[in-house]
Scaffold this motif. Structure first.
Motif, PDB file in Angstrom:
ATOM      1  N   ALA A 168       0.878  -1.173   0.000  1.00  0.00           N
ATOM      2  CA  ALA A 168       0.000   0.000   0.000  1.00  0.00           C
ATOM      3  C   ALA A 168       0.912   1.218   0.000  1.00  0.00           C
ATOM      4  O   ALA A 168       1.225   1.793   1.043  1.00  0.00           O
ATOM      5  CB  ALA A 168      -0.908  -0.008   1.230  1.00  0.00           C
ATOM      6  N   PRO A 169       1.382   1.639  -1.187  1.00  0.00           N
ATOM      7  CA  PRO A 169       2.481   2.605  -1.264  1.00  0.00           C
ATOM      8  C   PRO A 169       2.109   4.054  -0.983  1.00  0.00           C
ATOM      9  O   PRO A 169       3.005   4.888  -0.798  1.00  0.00           O
ATOM     10  CB  PRO A 169       2.959   2.460  -2.714  1.00  0.00           C
ATOM     11  N   ASN A 170       0.824   4.367  -0.952  1.00  0.00           N
ATOM     12  CA  ASN A 170       0.425   5.766  -0.769  1.00  0.00           C
ATOM     13  C   ASN A 170       0.042   6.058   0.677  1.00  0.00           C
ATOM     14  O   ASN A 170      -0.638   5.257   1.321  1.00  0.00           O
ATOM     15  CB  ASN A 170      -0.760   6.106  -1.679  1.00  0.00           C
ATOM     16  N   ASP A 171       0.479   7.204   1.179  1.00  0.00           N
ATOM     17  CA  ASP A 171       0.074   7.633   2.518  1.00  0.00           C
ATOM     18  C   ASP A 171      -1.304   8.279   2.469  1.00  0.00           C
ATOM     19  O   ASP A 171      -1.648   8.972   1.516  1.00  0.00           O
ATOM     20  CB  ASP A 171       1.061   8.675   3.051  1.00  0.00           C
ATOM     21  N   ARG A 172      -2.074   8.044   3.517  1.00  0.00           N
ATOM     22  CA  ARG A 172      -3.314   8.812   3.667  1.00  0.00           C
ATOM     23  C   ARG A 172      -2.940  10.255   4.015  1.00  0.00           C
ATOM     24  O   ARG A 172      -2.065  10.489   4.849  1.00  0.00           O
ATOM     25  CB  ARG A 172      -4.202   8.215   4.760  1.00  0.00           C
TER      26      ARG A 172
ATOM     27  N   THR B 162       5.142  13.260   5.130  1.00  0.00           N
ATOM     28  CA  THR B 162       4.590  12.128   5.869  1.00  0.00           C
ATOM     29  C   THR B 162       5.727  11.397   6.573  1.00  0.00           C
ATOM     30  O   THR B 162       6.883  11.433   6.143  1.00  0.00           O
ATOM     31  CB  THR B 162       3.851  11.146   4.953  1.00  0.00           C
TER      32      THR B 162
ATOM     33  N   THR C 158       6.156   8.282   6.663  1.00  0.00           N
ATOM     34  CA  THR C 158       6.642   7.221   5.776  1.00  0.00           C
ATOM     35  C   THR C 158       7.704   7.754   4.822  1.00  0.00           C
ATOM     36  O   THR C 158       8.719   7.089   4.566  1.00  0.00           O
ATOM     37  CB  THR C 158       5.472   6.626   4.975  1.00  0.00           C
TER      38      THR C 158
ATOM     39  N   SER D  94       1.191  10.697  10.044  1.00  0.00           N
ATOM     40  CA  SER D  94       1.329   9.250  10.066  1.00  0.00           C
ATOM     41  C   SER D  94      -0.026   8.653  10.402  1.00  0.00           C
ATOM     42  O   SER D  94      -0.256   8.135  11.494  1.00  0.00           O
ATOM     43  CB  SER D  94       2.382   8.841  11.105  1.00  0.00           C
TER      44      SER D  94
ATOM     45  N   TYR E  84      -2.186   4.209   5.425  1.00  0.00           N
ATOM     46  CA  TYR E  84      -1.719   3.981   4.062  1.00  0.00           C
ATOM     47  C   TYR E  84      -2.890   3.623   3.158  1.00  0.00           C
ATOM     48  O   TYR E  84      -3.942   3.182   3.607  1.00  0.00           O
ATOM     49  CB  TYR E  84      -0.714   2.817   4.028  1.00  0.00           C
ATOM     50  N   ARG E  85      -2.662   3.825   1.874  1.00  0.00           N
ATOM     51  CA  ARG E  85      -3.649   3.445   0.871  1.00  0.00           C
ATOM     52  C   ARG E  85      -2.968   2.644  -0.228  1.00  0.00           C
ATOM     53  O   ARG E  85      -1.847   2.951  -0.640  1.00  0.00           O
ATOM     54  CB  ARG E  85      -4.295   4.683   0.237  1.00  0.00           C
TER      55      ARG E  85
ATOM     56  N   TRP F 105      -0.449  -6.286   1.653  1.00  0.00           N
ATOM     57  CA  TRP F 105      -1.332  -5.156   1.951  1.00  0.00           C
ATOM     58  C   TRP F 105      -2.285  -4.812   0.816  1.00  0.00           C
ATOM     59  O   TRP F 105      -3.374  -4.315   1.062  1.00  0.00           O
ATOM     60  CB  TRP F 105      -0.485  -3.925   2.309  1.00  0.00           C
TER      61      TRP F 105
ATOM     62  N   PRO G  84      -3.496  -2.340   5.059  1.00  0.00           N
ATOM     63  CA  PRO G  84      -2.247  -2.162   5.805  1.00  0.00           C
ATOM     64  C   PRO G  84      -2.351  -2.639   7.246  1.00  0.00           C
ATOM     65  O   PRO G  84      -2.415  -1.844   8.185  1.00  0.00           O
ATOM     66  CB  PRO G  84      -2.009  -0.655   5.718  1.00  0.00           C
TER      67      PRO G  84
END
Length: 557
Positions: A206-210, A224, A226, A406, A409-410, A450, A455
């Motif tokens: 899930a490579p994208n951060d919310r 972020t 991450t 933090s 994740y999306r 994920w 995640p």
């Protein structure tokens, strides 16, 4: 002298099956395995054989007499997982139920493409290669494998990174081939992969951060957690991330384990970090850092803290961690009301933290609760963060030069596959990709990790997740539901090299790995390359496989 599982537990589960007396739980077949913060050894049933020590890929298990002082709380944590009993339990020879490996009953070699090279991908490859004749090709967009284990684990958690030694052994198996520096969706399509394989397993995480949707989040000085972990670890995509450390305070919104990792690194002694695999650019920035306090802010109260108990113990044993008086009162309030033993353990540790009003003598971490972010202040860069006190009209402002979020994740949509935007996963049934329009499986498409389940879990949780996917894949293969690829194995190698001449194979990765270790010298486990051109320059020095070796690998068949 019972053995004890400590902070670096990755929930791989290998120790469960190595134990001859079934004293490690929860096991992968038990309901609580997927959500457990770690595994636990029953001190009354342990027979001190040490089999679990050898099986653990991250060195998380030791006899109770050999624990470091900071690990001593894990003696009680392991014991507390089990009910109180009278007397000593007699040893038993009953092993934990072993999940059977998938059995291929159909003639002909099964060929599978795996997209991604992190834990879920490697565990899936290992599960497939338990069967003779299986060929697995692993595709990774970077020249280096292993995903978040390399770029997402904090550098001061070197024991956790030891799982890569297990992955190296997996990659050395007959039938396993790396195609590194090859991006599916850019150099190859899903159709390309199905043209050369029976099935494709996507283990892309899930490579994208919310993202936090408030005013000012576009200001310089916002990022972020991450991204900062990737910057710290030398990920090529984040080498130039502007991380501002010239202000005395950093604020992190969200209090999961990644937030704790970043806070710990930002307040650690750079000389101690210099003995890890931290990137040179991050180490240089930390040596000149002005940061004296990292505030970890959460919307809810202490009982809802997202960090795990092992990580909290690790943090408080190595860093100065404090609470202000109002937050200390919140901890005591929650402790008086809480009945869950695990949450009570967290609250009891929080209740013993120091007072934030004390003078700062070295960089510290402060937990702050019931703060809902309202907006980021500043004109050309972040100068402060405005919060509302959750459930009230009160407003608080914290001066800061860097704001990190933090908050989860999306997953990212994969070309030619369905995607659930709400859950941010590929819709699936136990790893089989499902077409939402028809409810039917998408032929030859599978997911693990994920992108499959969201995640959740830890490194080792991916082992049972990948095993479930592979079992369904093999069942489909045996049932004739997977079409034989129309092209020979040699055609894949030619296609990849035509589309991406800079492909890096296993030998290239070994050359990069060896060079990084050599650069680290006697003081560091490795000194990483942080740009793709650097990596490729080393990879091309690796010896090329002979015709015989390529024939053996099936590349010319």
């Amino acid at each position: 002298m019972p053995h004890v599982i400590t902070q670096s537990c990755c929930s791989d589960g290998s120790c469960v099956y190595a134990c001859p007396v079934n004293c490690i739980h929860p096991s992968p077949d038990e309901p609580g395995f997927a959500t457990a913060e770690m595994l636990y050894i029953d001190p009354d049933a342990c027979v001190d054989c040490g089999a679990c020590v050898s099986a653990c890929p991250v060195g998380a298990i030791a006899p109770d007499t050999r624990l470091e002082p900071r690990q001593l709380p894990f003696v009680e944590i392991n014991a507390a997982f089990y009910p109180k009993r009278e007397g000593k339990l007699p040893p038993t020879s009953k092993l934990a139920p072993v999940i059977e490996a998938p059995k291929i009953t159909r003639d002909g070699p099964l060929t599978v493409a795996i997209v991604g090279s992190g834990p879920a991908a490697m565990y899936a490859a290992d599960e497939l290669l338990t069967q003779r004749g299986v060929r697995v090709n692993v595709f990774e967009k970077l020249p280096t494998p292993y995903g978040l284990v390399r770029a997402g684990v904090a550098p001061d958690h070197q024991s956790t990174k030891r799982v890569t030694e297990l992955f190296d052994r997996m990659a050395a198996q007959r039938g396993f081939t790396f195609y590194l520096n090859v991006e599916v969706g850019k150099h190859l399509t899903h159709a390309d992969l199905l043209g050369h394989h029976h099935a494709v397993v996507y283990a892309v995480g899930a490579p994208n951060d919310r993202r936090l949707d408030i005013e000012g989040m576009d200001l310089p000085g916002t990022a972020t957690a991450t991204e900062v972990v990737a910057w710290i670890n030398g990920h090529p995509d984040h080498t130039d991330l502007p991380v501002r450390l010239d202000h005395e305070r950093v604020v992190i919104v969200g209090n999961g384990n990644v937030a704790l990792d970043v806070a710990r690194v930002l307040t650690s002694d750079p000389d101690a970090l210099a003995r890890t695999d931290i990137s040179d650019h991050a180490l240089a920035a930390l040596r000149s850092s002005a940061v004296q306090e990292v505030v970890i802010a959460a919307r809810r109260g202490p009982a809802a803290s997202a960090f795990t108990l092992p990580e909290l113990i690790g943090l408080t044993s190595t860093c100065d961690v404090v609470l202000d008086s109002a937050d200390h009162d919140l901890v005591l309030r929650d402790l008086a009301q809480e009945t869950d033993p695990l949450t009570r353990n967290k609250l009891e540790i929080l209740a013993k933290l120091g007072d934030a009003s004390a003078p700062i003598t070295r960089p510290r971490i402060r937990f702050a609760y019931q703060l809902t972010p309202r907006r980021v202040l500043g004109e050309n860069q972040v100068t402060a963060v405005e919060f509302g006190v959750t459930g009230t009209d009160e407003v608080r402002t914290l001066d800061a030069g860097l704001l990190l979020t933090s908050i989860g994740y999306r997953g990212k949509a994969i070309a030619d596959l369905p995607f659930d935007e709400d859950a941010s996963v590929v819709p699936n049934d136990g790893g089989r990709v499902i077409d939402p329009a028809t409810g039917a499986p998408v032929p030859g498409a599978y997911v693990a990790g994920w992108i499959k389940r969201g995640p959740t879990g830890f490194i080792g949780t991916n082992k049972s997740c990948a095993a479930q996917t592979v079992h369904h894949l093999v069942d489909d293969y045996n049932a004739g539901a997977l079409t034989d690829p129309p092209r020979k194995p040699s055609a894949l190698d030619k296609l990849v090299r035509a589309r991406q001449p800079d492909v890096v194979d296993a030998a290239g990765w070994r050359a990069i790995d060896a060079a990084e270790i050599a650069r680290g010298g006697d003081d560091r486990p490795r000194d990483k390359f942080t740009t793709v051109p650097e990596m490729l320059a080393v990879a091309v020095t690796a010896p090329k496989p002979s015709v015989r070796q390529r024939l053996t690998a099936g590349l010319l068949g």
